[in-house]
Design a protein around this motif. Structure first.
Motif, PDB file in Angstrom:
ATOM      1  N   UNK A 139      47.288  33.746  34.721  1.00  0.00           N
ATOM      2  CA  UNK A 139      45.972  34.009  34.141  1.00  0.00           C
ATOM      3  C   UNK A 139      44.924  34.218  35.233  1.00  0.00           C
ATOM      4  N   UNK A 140      44.973  33.429  36.298  1.00  0.00           N
ATOM      5  CA  UNK A 140      44.009  33.584  37.385  1.00  0.00           C
ATOM      6  C   UNK A 140      44.230  34.881  38.157  1.00  0.00           C
ATOM      7  N   UNK A 141      45.501  35.272  38.339  1.00  0.00           N
ATOM      8  CA  UNK A 141      45.776  36.566  38.966  1.00  0.00           C
ATOM      9  C   UNK A 141      45.229  37.712  38.123  1.00  0.00           C
ATOM     10  N   UNK A 142      45.350  37.582  36.801  1.00  0.00           N
ATOM     11  CA  UNK A 142      44.854  38.626  35.903  1.00  0.00           C
ATOM     12  C   UNK A 142      43.329  38.705  35.928  1.00  0.00           C
ATOM     13  N   UNK A 143      42.654  37.571  36.023  1.00  0.00           N
ATOM     14  CA  UNK A 143      41.186  37.581  36.137  1.00  0.00           C
ATOM     15  C   UNK A 143      40.784  38.356  37.384  1.00  0.00           C
ATOM     16  N   UNK A 144      41.458  38.085  38.496  1.00  0.00           N
ATOM     17  CA  UNK A 144      41.121  38.800  39.731  1.00  0.00           C
ATOM     18  C   UNK A 144      41.447  40.283  39.599  1.00  0.00           C
ATOM     19  N   UNK A 145      42.601  40.607  39.040  1.00  0.00           N
ATOM     20  CA  UNK A 145      43.022  42.007  38.927  1.00  0.00           C
ATOM     21  C   UNK A 145      42.039  42.830  38.100  1.00  0.00           C
ATOM     22  N   UNK A 146      41.558  42.256  37.004  1.00  0.00           N
ATOM     23  CA  UNK A 146      40.633  42.981  36.139  1.00  0.00           C
ATOM     24  C   UNK A 146      39.261  43.183  36.774  1.00  0.00           C
ATOM     25  N   UNK A 147      38.890  42.299  37.703  1.00  0.00           N
ATOM     26  CA  UNK A 147      37.568  42.371  38.329  1.00  0.00           C
ATOM     27  C   UNK A 147      37.638  42.678  39.817  1.00  0.00           C
ATOM     28  N   UNK A 148      38.759  43.200  40.268  1.00  0.00           N
ATOM     29  CA  UNK A 148      38.979  43.417  41.698  1.00  0.00           C
ATOM     30  C   UNK A 148      37.941  44.348  42.320  1.00  0.00           C
ATOM     31  N   UNK A 149      37.504  45.339  41.579  1.00  0.00           N
ATOM     32  CA  UNK A 149      36.533  46.299  42.126  1.00  0.00           C
ATOM     33  C   UNK A 149      35.146  45.691  42.316  1.00  0.00           C
ATOM     34  N   UNK A 150      34.884  44.514  41.770  1.00  0.00           N
ATOM     35  CA  UNK A 150      33.588  43.859  41.933  1.00  0.00           C
ATOM     36  C   UNK A 150      33.499  43.030  43.212  1.00  0.00           C
ATOM     37  N   UNK A 151      34.639  42.782  43.873  1.00  0.00           N
ATOM     38  CA  UNK A 151      34.664  41.952  45.075  1.00  0.00           C
ATOM     39  C   UNK A 151      34.479  42.795  46.320  1.00  0.00           C
ATOM     40  N   UNK A 152      33.756  42.256  47.301  1.00  0.00           N
ATOM     41  CA  UNK A 152      33.638  42.909  48.601  1.00  0.00           C
ATOM     42  C   UNK A 152      34.992  42.839  49.289  1.00  0.00           C
ATOM     43  N   UNK A 153      35.255  43.777  50.167  1.00  0.00           N
ATOM     44  CA  UNK A 153      36.532  43.757  50.874  1.00  0.00           C
ATOM     45  C   UNK A 153      36.395  42.991  52.186  1.00  0.00           C
ATOM     46  N   UNK A 154      37.539  42.517  52.682  1.00  0.00           N
ATOM     47  CA  UNK A 154      37.556  41.811  53.960  1.00  0.00           C
ATOM     48  C   UNK A 154      37.440  40.305  53.848  1.00  0.00           C
ATOM     49  N   UNK A 155      37.940  39.722  52.757  1.00  0.00           N
ATOM     50  CA  UNK A 155      37.836  38.276  52.551  1.00  0.00           C
ATOM     51  C   UNK A 155      39.204  37.669  52.270  1.00  0.00           C
TER      52      UNK A 155
END
Length: 113
Positions: free
Chosen positions: A61-77
């Motif tokens: 479930x936590x992986x899916x939350x990240x996958x659905x909102x991945x484009x909202x995160x800055x890169x390089x973290x």
């Protein structure tokens, strides 16, 4: 995960645990800049939370939350998410809300136009 990879090395998890984290009722989020242009995401669920099937469900479930909102995160973290006991029975919408609010507090979300 299109722009990210999994975090698997123990010494990176330990380094992130020493950094300051953001805590909420369902999750704790640790983050730190890395030297790449991609995010590395790790999810931790303690054995105290239940048997393997319960822990794996929370992880999925936590992986899916990240996958659905991945484009909202800055890169390089490097990001580590630690599930708390309330995350087991939490509705998906509450997990999403908690994940994104902690990421916003940590300053790793992109600015909305």
């Amino acid at each position: 995960m299109k722009f990210s990879s999994s975090l698997k090395l123990n010494h990176i998890f330990q380094r992130l645990y020493r950094s300051s984290g953001q805590a909420g009722p369902y999750l704790v989020l640790y983050c730190r800049r890395n030297r790449t242009h991609t995010n590395r995401v790790g999810i931790t669920v303690s054995k105290k939370l239940g048997k393997a099937n319960v822990r794996n469900r929370v992880r999925r479930r936590l992986r899916e939350v990240y996958r659905l909102n991945e484009n909202r995160f800055q890169s390089g973290w490097d990001i580590v998410v630690v599930a708390r006991s309330r995350a087991i029975n939490a509705p998906f919408s509450k997990l999403t809300e908690s994940y994104l609010s902690l990421a916003e507090k940590a300053g790793i979300l992109k600015e909305l136009p």
